[in-house]
Write a protein that holds these residues in place. Sequence first.
Motif, mmCIF file in Angstrom:
data_model
loop_
_atom_site.group_PDB
_atom_site.id
_atom_site.type_symbol
_atom_site.label_atom_id
_atom_site.label_comp_id
_atom_site.label_asym_id
_atom_site.label_seq_id
_atom_site.Cartn_x
_atom_site.Cartn_y
_atom_site.Cartn_z
ATOM 1 N N GLU A 12 0.858 -1.183 0.000
ATOM 2 C CA GLU A 12 0.000 0.000 0.000
ATOM 3 C C GLU A 12 0.897 1.236 0.000
ATOM 4 N N TYR A 13 0.931 1.917 -1.143
ATOM 5 C CA TYR A 13 1.909 2.991 -1.333
ATOM 6 C C TYR A 13 1.362 4.389 -1.050
ATOM 7 N N THR A 14 0.047 4.517 -0.904
ATOM 8 C CA THR A 14 -0.542 5.849 -0.710
ATOM 9 C C THR A 14 0.042 6.586 0.491
ATOM 10 N N PRO A 15 0.272 5.917 1.649
ATOM 11 C CA PRO A 15 0.782 6.657 2.817
ATOM 12 C C PRO A 15 2.167 7.276 2.624
ATOM 13 N N ILE A 16 2.987 6.742 1.700
ATOM 14 C CA ILE A 16 4.337 7.298 1.565
ATOM 15 C C ILE A 16 4.390 8.485 0.607
ATOM 16 N N ILE A 17 3.293 8.757 -0.097
ATOM 17 C CA ILE A 17 3.266 9.929 -0.970
ATOM 18 C C ILE A 17 3.064 11.164 -0.106
ATOM 19 N N PRO A 18 3.987 12.105 -0.127
ATOM 20 C CA PRO A 18 3.893 13.281 0.748
ATOM 21 C C PRO A 18 2.593 14.055 0.535
ATOM 22 N N ARG A 19 1.955 14.412 1.630
ATOM 23 C CA ARG A 19 0.757 15.239 1.569
ATOM 24 C C ARG A 19 1.147 16.708 1.477
ATOM 25 N N ASP A 20 0.290 17.510 0.871
ATOM 26 C CA ASP A 20 0.608 18.924 0.669
ATOM 27 C C ASP A 20 0.935 19.631 1.977
ATOM 28 N N ALA A 21 0.236 19.274 3.053
ATOM 29 C CA ALA A 21 0.459 19.961 4.329
ATOM 30 C C ALA A 21 1.845 19.699 4.902
ATOM 31 N N SER A 22 2.450 18.550 4.532
ATOM 32 C CA SER A 22 3.767 18.206 5.088
ATOM 33 C C SER A 22 4.935 18.688 4.236
ATOM 34 N N ILE A 23 4.652 19.161 3.030
ATOM 35 C CA ILE A 23 5.726 19.569 2.112
ATOM 36 C C ILE A 23 6.325 20.898 2.553
ATOM 37 N N ARG A 24 7.653 20.916 2.706
ATOM 38 C CA ARG A 24 8.352 22.130 3.166
ATOM 39 C C ARG A 24 8.914 22.923 1.986
ATOM 40 N N MET A 25 9.110 22.231 0.834
ATOM 41 C CA MET A 25 9.694 22.920 -0.318
ATOM 42 C C MET A 25 9.154 22.306 -1.608
ATOM 43 N N SER A 26 8.713 23.163 -2.529
ATOM 44 C CA SER A 26 8.205 22.743 -3.829
ATOM 45 C C SER A 26 8.928 23.556 -4.897
ATOM 46 N N ILE A 27 9.616 22.860 -5.832
ATOM 47 C CA ILE A 27 10.510 23.531 -6.785
ATOM 48 C C ILE A 27 10.138 23.127 -8.200
ATOM 49 N N LEU A 28 10.000 24.100 -9.086
ATOM 50 C CA LEU A 28 9.722 23.869 -10.500
ATOM 51 C C LEU A 28 11.033 23.935 -11.277
ATOM 52 N N VAL A 29 11.333 22.864 -12.048
ATOM 53 C CA VAL A 29 12.614 22.761 -12.746
ATOM 54 C C VAL A 29 12.380 22.336 -14.188
ATOM 55 N N ASN A 30 13.174 22.884 -15.113
ATOM 56 C CA ASN A 30 13.139 22.433 -16.493
ATOM 57 C C ASN A 30 13.730 21.023 -16.563
ATOM 58 N N ARG A 31 12.932 20.069 -17.005
ATOM 59 C CA ARG A 31 13.347 18.663 -16.982
ATOM 60 C C ARG A 31 14.580 18.411 -17.845
ATOM 61 N N ARG A 32 14.593 18.943 -19.071
ATOM 62 C CA ARG A 32 15.702 18.693 -19.981
ATOM 63 C C ARG A 32 16.983 19.324 -19.465
ATOM 64 N N GLU A 33 16.894 20.515 -18.900
ATOM 65 C CA GLU A 33 18.081 21.182 -18.363
ATOM 66 C C GLU A 33 18.705 20.370 -17.234
ATOM 67 N N MET A 34 17.860 19.828 -16.366
ATOM 68 C CA MET A 34 18.390 19.017 -15.266
ATOM 69 C C MET A 34 18.974 17.711 -15.783
ATOM 70 N N LEU A 35 18.314 17.077 -16.761
ATOM 71 C CA LEU A 35 18.862 15.837 -17.328
ATOM 72 C C LEU A 35 20.235 16.067 -17.943
ATOM 73 N N ASN A 36 20.397 17.157 -18.671
ATOM 74 C CA ASN A 36 21.697 17.453 -19.296
ATOM 75 C C ASN A 36 22.789 17.604 -18.248
ATOM 76 N N ALA A 37 22.447 18.150 -17.107
ATOM 77 C CA ALA A 37 23.435 18.339 -16.045
ATOM 78 C C ALA A 37 23.764 17.032 -15.324
ATOM 79 N N LEU A 38 22.892 16.024 -15.483
ATOM 80 C CA LEU A 38 23.063 14.766 -14.747
ATOM 81 C C LEU A 38 23.525 13.607 -15.619
ATOM 82 N N THR A 39 23.814 13.850 -16.890
ATOM 83 C CA THR A 39 24.146 12.772 -17.816
ATOM 84 C C THR A 39 25.603 12.339 -17.670
#
Length: 402
Positions: A275-302
Motif C-alpha cells: 500500500e503505497y498511498t501513505p508514503i506519498i507526501p501530503r501537501d500539508a507536510s511539504i516544506r519545499m516545492s521547486i519547479l525545474v526544467n526537466r531537460r536542463e536538469m537531465l543534461n546536467a546529470l548525464t
Amino acid sequence: MNAKLLKRSVSELQRLTDKTAPLILDVNSGNRLSLTAWFARGRATVGNINDVGTARALAYSRAVVQVGQLKRAIDTLKGATEFDLALDVAPVGSEYFWNVTLQGKDKHGGNVGSVTMGGDISSHHDESMIRLFAEIEGNEIYSWMDQTKLRESLASVVWSVSDDPFREQLMDVHYRKLADGVKLAATDGFTLATRKMYDGWNLKQDQEGLIPGALVKFFCRNSGNDDLGIYSDQSVAITRRFVNSDGITNGGQFLGIKFNGWNVICQETEHQFPEYTPIIPRDASIRMSILVNRREMLNALTYSSKNLTVELRFNDKSSIYLTIANKEGFKVVSMVGAEYMTRKEDADNRIMINLDFLVNALESVGDSEFITMKIVKNTHPVLIESDDCSHINIIMPMHLQE
C-alpha cells in the motif's frame, strides 16, 4: 512463410518461456499457421503467421516441438528469406509419431537446406490447459485501448524504477480503477513510480490486480512494432478471466493481452502489492516545492559512470546546485535554474539522491517540459511530478554526511 516473421515469433516465444517449453504448431482450416508455447503460469500464441499450403488431412494439422528445437532449426538455415513447413504423422505400433520439416529458400527461390524434427503428436498440456483457457461465457472482461498509450504508460512506471533488464522482468505492475481512470504503479523497494491513464479500462471502481513483469516486458517489446509490415491494427485488448479451479490445477484469476496477432494469457501474480498511498507526501507536510526544467536538469546529470550520488543544494532563490560524486573522489558541480513555488523556513537546504534513480525518474515522465520536486525533509521520500500531474515518482534519499 516469411522467414523474418517466423524467426522473430519463435525468438519472442523462447524469451517469454524457455527453450524446453512445448510449442504447438497448428494449421487451421484456412491454412494459416499459429504457434502456441506453454510456460509455468500461462501460454502465448502468435497466429496467422502466413499461408502454409494445403494440409493433407485434418489429423496432420497439429504437431508439438520444443521452442528451442524450432529456434535451432531456423538458425541453421541461414540465408533463408522464406520457409516451407511440412507436418507428417505416422502410426508406429500403438503410438503416433510425427515429423516436422522446415525447408529454407533464398530470395531467388533456391534451396538453402532443410531440418527435420521428430517427437510425440500430442502435448501433456493439451487437455487441462485447453480447458483452462477455453472461452468462459460471462466470465471475461475486455478492455480495448490504444497500443501506444498503454505501452508508454507501462514503460514509464517500470523504467523509472529500474533500467536493469533482469529486474524489469521480475517487476510486476499494480493497477487500480479510479473514478476517472486507472492508476498504474511499480516499485523495487527504493523507488516508486505511478502513472494515471484516463481511458480504456473496463473495470469496476476500486478493482485492482497485478500485471506480471514478464508480460509487461513482452508487450512493451512487441507492441507498435510494424517493421514486418504484417499487422496494422494499433489497438490492444486486455482480458481478465476468472477460472473455477475445480478439477483444474491452475484455477484463479488470469490476465490476457491481445495485440498484433499475439494472445498471451497468464495467471495474475498472487502476492500483495504494498500500500503505497501513505508514503506519498501530503501537501500539508511539504516544506519545499521547486519547479525545474526537466531537460536542463537531465543534461546536467548525464554521466555514463554508475553508482554515483547527486547532492542537491537549495541555497539560491532561483537555482539548484548539483554535486555529482562517487567514493573514489570523482566530483562535478553544476547549476540549473529553478523556481521555488513553496519554501518554508524550516525546509532543509540540501538532500542526497542516487543519480541513476533521479535520471530514471526524469526520463520516464514523457514529454513533460517541467517537473516539480516536492520535499518534506532530507530523510523523507522525494516526490517528482510531471507538469500534468499524471506521472509521480517517489525516491528514497541517501544518508547525508555532515
